[in-house]
Write a protein that holds these residues in place. Structure first.
Motif, PDB file in Angstrom:
ATOM      1  N   ARG A  54       0.857  -1.184   0.000  1.00 29.82           N
ATOM      2  CA  ARG A  54       0.000   0.000   0.000  1.00 29.82           C
ATOM      3  C   ARG A  54       0.894   1.235   0.000  1.00 29.82           C
ATOM      4  N   VAL A  55       0.578   2.193  -0.861  1.00 32.80           N
ATOM      5  CA  VAL A  55       1.368   3.410  -0.987  1.00 32.80           C
ATOM      6  C   VAL A  55       0.445   4.606  -1.194  1.00 32.80           C
ATOM      7  N   HIS A  56       1.029   5.780  -1.072  1.00 31.19           N
ATOM      8  CA  HIS A  56       0.408   7.024  -1.513  1.00 31.19           C
ATOM      9  C   HIS A  56       1.313   7.598  -2.588  1.00 31.19           C
ATOM     10  N   ALA A  57       0.729   7.883  -3.736  1.00 23.53           N
ATOM     11  CA  ALA A  57       1.457   8.568  -4.802  1.00 23.53           C
ATOM     12  C   ALA A  57       1.349  10.062  -4.535  1.00 23.53           C
ATOM     13  N   LEU A  58       2.476  10.743  -4.483  1.00 22.01           N
ATOM     14  CA  LEU A  58       2.529  12.164  -4.159  1.00 22.01           C
ATOM     15  C   LEU A  58       2.985  12.945  -5.391  1.00 22.01           C
ATOM     16  N   VAL A  59       2.227  13.997  -5.726  1.00 25.55           N
ATOM     17  CA  VAL A  59       2.566  14.807  -6.888  1.00 25.55           C
ATOM     18  C   VAL A  59       2.327  16.271  -6.541  1.00 25.55           C
ATOM     19  N   LYS A  60       3.369  17.089  -6.679  1.00 27.95           N
ATOM     20  CA  LYS A  60       3.209  18.525  -6.455  1.00 27.95           C
ATOM     21  C   LYS A  60       2.254  19.095  -7.495  1.00 27.95           C
ATOM     22  N   SER A  61       1.452  20.048  -7.086  1.00 27.35           N
ATOM     23  CA  SER A  61       0.458  20.635  -7.993  1.00 27.35           C
ATOM     24  C   SER A  61       1.109  21.335  -9.184  1.00 27.35           C
ATOM     25  N   THR A  62       2.330  21.812  -9.016  1.00 27.54           N
ATOM     26  CA  THR A  62       3.030  22.479 -10.114  1.00 27.54           C
ATOM     27  C   THR A  62       3.601  21.488 -11.131  1.00 27.54           C
ATOM     28  N   GLU A  63       3.529  20.202 -10.842  1.00 24.08           N
ATOM     29  CA  GLU A  63       4.069  19.174 -11.737  1.00 24.08           C
ATOM     30  C   GLU A  63       2.983  18.479 -12.543  1.00 24.08           C
ATOM     31  N   ILE A  64       1.766  19.021 -12.506  1.00 24.45           N
ATOM     32  CA  ILE A  64       0.665  18.450 -13.278  1.00 24.45           C
ATOM     33  C   ILE A  64       0.341  19.387 -14.434  1.00 24.45           C
ATOM     34  N   ALA A  65       0.402  18.861 -15.640  1.00 30.63           N
ATOM     35  CA  ALA A  65      -0.017  19.602 -16.830  1.00 30.63           C
ATOM     36  C   ALA A  65      -1.447  19.183 -17.149  1.00 30.63           C
ATOM     37  N   LEU A  66      -2.169  20.044 -17.843  1.00 33.92           N
ATOM     38  CA  LEU A  66      -3.551  19.741 -18.194  1.00 33.92           C
ATOM     39  C   LEU A  66      -3.742  19.766 -19.702  1.00 33.92           C
ATOM     40  N   ALA A  67      -4.609  18.899 -20.173  1.00 31.93           N
ATOM     41  CA  ALA A  67      -5.025  18.879 -21.573  1.00 31.93           C
ATOM     42  C   ALA A  67      -6.542  18.927 -21.608  1.00 31.93           C
ATOM     43  N   SER A  68      -7.070  19.633 -22.587  1.00 27.69           N
ATOM     44  CA  SER A  68      -8.522  19.738 -22.693  1.00 27.69           C
ATOM     45  C   SER A  68      -9.124  18.601 -23.514  1.00 27.69           C
ATOM     46  N   GLY A  69      -8.276  17.705 -24.026  1.00 27.78           N
ATOM     47  CA  GLY A  69      -8.738  16.547 -24.785  1.00 27.78           C
ATOM     48  C   GLY A  69      -7.611  15.541 -24.920  1.00 27.78           C
ATOM     49  N   GLU A  70      -7.894  14.451 -25.622  1.00 26.86           N
ATOM     50  CA  GLU A  70      -6.879  13.420 -25.831  1.00 26.86           C
ATOM     51  C   GLU A  70      -5.652  14.011 -26.526  1.00 26.86           C
ATOM     52  N   VAL A  71      -4.475  13.543 -26.117  1.00 24.99           N
ATOM     53  CA  VAL A  71      -3.213  14.035 -26.676  1.00 24.99           C
ATOM     54  C   VAL A  71      -2.473  12.861 -27.301  1.00 24.99           C
ATOM     55  N   GLU A  72      -2.037  13.040 -28.532  1.00 19.76           N
ATOM     56  CA  GLU A  72      -1.267  12.016 -29.251  1.00 19.76           C
ATOM     57  C   GLU A  72       0.201  12.421 -29.283  1.00 19.76           C
ATOM     58  N   GLY A  73       1.067  11.438 -29.428  1.00 22.76           N
ATOM     59  CA  GLY A  73       2.479  11.723 -29.623  1.00 22.76           C
ATOM     60  C   GLY A  73       3.154  12.366 -28.430  1.00 22.76           C
ATOM     61  N   LEU A  74       2.805  11.924 -27.235  1.00 23.40           N
ATOM     62  CA  LEU A  74       3.360  12.498 -26.011  1.00 23.40           C
ATOM     63  C   LEU A  74       3.917  11.368 -25.154  1.00 23.40           C
ATOM     64  N   SER A  75       5.093  11.571 -24.583  1.00 20.14           N
ATOM     65  CA  SER A  75       5.719  10.505 -23.806  1.00 20.14           C
ATOM     66  C   SER A  75       5.114  10.341 -22.408  1.00 20.14           C
ATOM     67  N   ILE A  76       4.335  11.293 -21.960  1.00 18.49           N
ATOM     68  CA  ILE A  76       3.745  11.208 -20.610  1.00 18.49           C
ATOM     69  C   ILE A  76       2.694  10.108 -20.593  1.00 18.49           C
ATOM     70  N   ARG A  77       2.904   9.096 -19.772  1.00 18.17           N
ATOM     71  CA  ARG A  77       2.015   7.940 -19.698  1.00 18.17           C
ATOM     72  C   ARG A  77       0.923   8.087 -18.641  1.00 18.17           C
ATOM     73  N   ASN A  78       1.178   8.874 -17.614  1.00 15.68           N
ATOM     74  CA  ASN A  78       0.177   9.053 -16.555  1.00 15.68           C
ATOM     75  C   ASN A  78      -0.830  10.094 -17.020  1.00 15.68           C
TER      76      ASN A  78
END
Length: 139
Positions: A54-78
């Protein structure tokens, strides 16, 4: 321990893939989404991470990018889809609270980006998180 990191997503480790220095750790979040963290092999060993941990995944709010729709050709898997439940515009930055299955995320992006994306409360977005920006904590 209390942390300033607002994004603390509970989940269970499903896979650990060790490399020479780093490891990728796959987590099934309590909301049902899969998330990958890339952390040092030393951290994997110190935390005793293995499938079913059991874990907690921690992510700073400044490290989250947003997309308004599906994105192709991007290495970000999460990629966590959700809907905006709160949007606060500051002079330079915007704070965006997103409801995702099992919880909420907060992303801080530039005001210009929020306006260019046409974000509003109720709009659908996809939170994009690089695996190297995900930290893990155990209880």
């Amino acid at each position: 321990m209390t942390l300033s990191i607002r994004n603390q997503l509970p989940g269970t480790v499903t896979e650990v893939h060790p490399g020479e220095v780093m490891a990728t750790v796959r987590i099934r979040l309590d909301g049902g989404q899969d998330l990958t963290a890339a952390i040092t092999l030393e951290a994997v060993e110190q935390l005793g991470l293995a499938p079913q941990s059991r874990v907690h995944a921690l992510v700073k709010s400044t490290e989250i990018a947003l997309a308004s729709g599906e994105v192709e050709g991007l290495s970000i898997r999460n990629r966590l889809p959700g809907a905006i439940v709160q949007l606060v515009h500051g002079a330079a930055m915007a704070s965006v609270k997103i409801a995702v299955p099992g919880g909420e995320l907060t992303a801080v992006i530039t005001r210009d980006a929020a306006e260019d994306l046409g974000l509003f409360v109720g709009s659908d977005v996809i939170a994009l998180i690089k695996s190297t920006e995900v930290s893990l904590a155990t209880a």
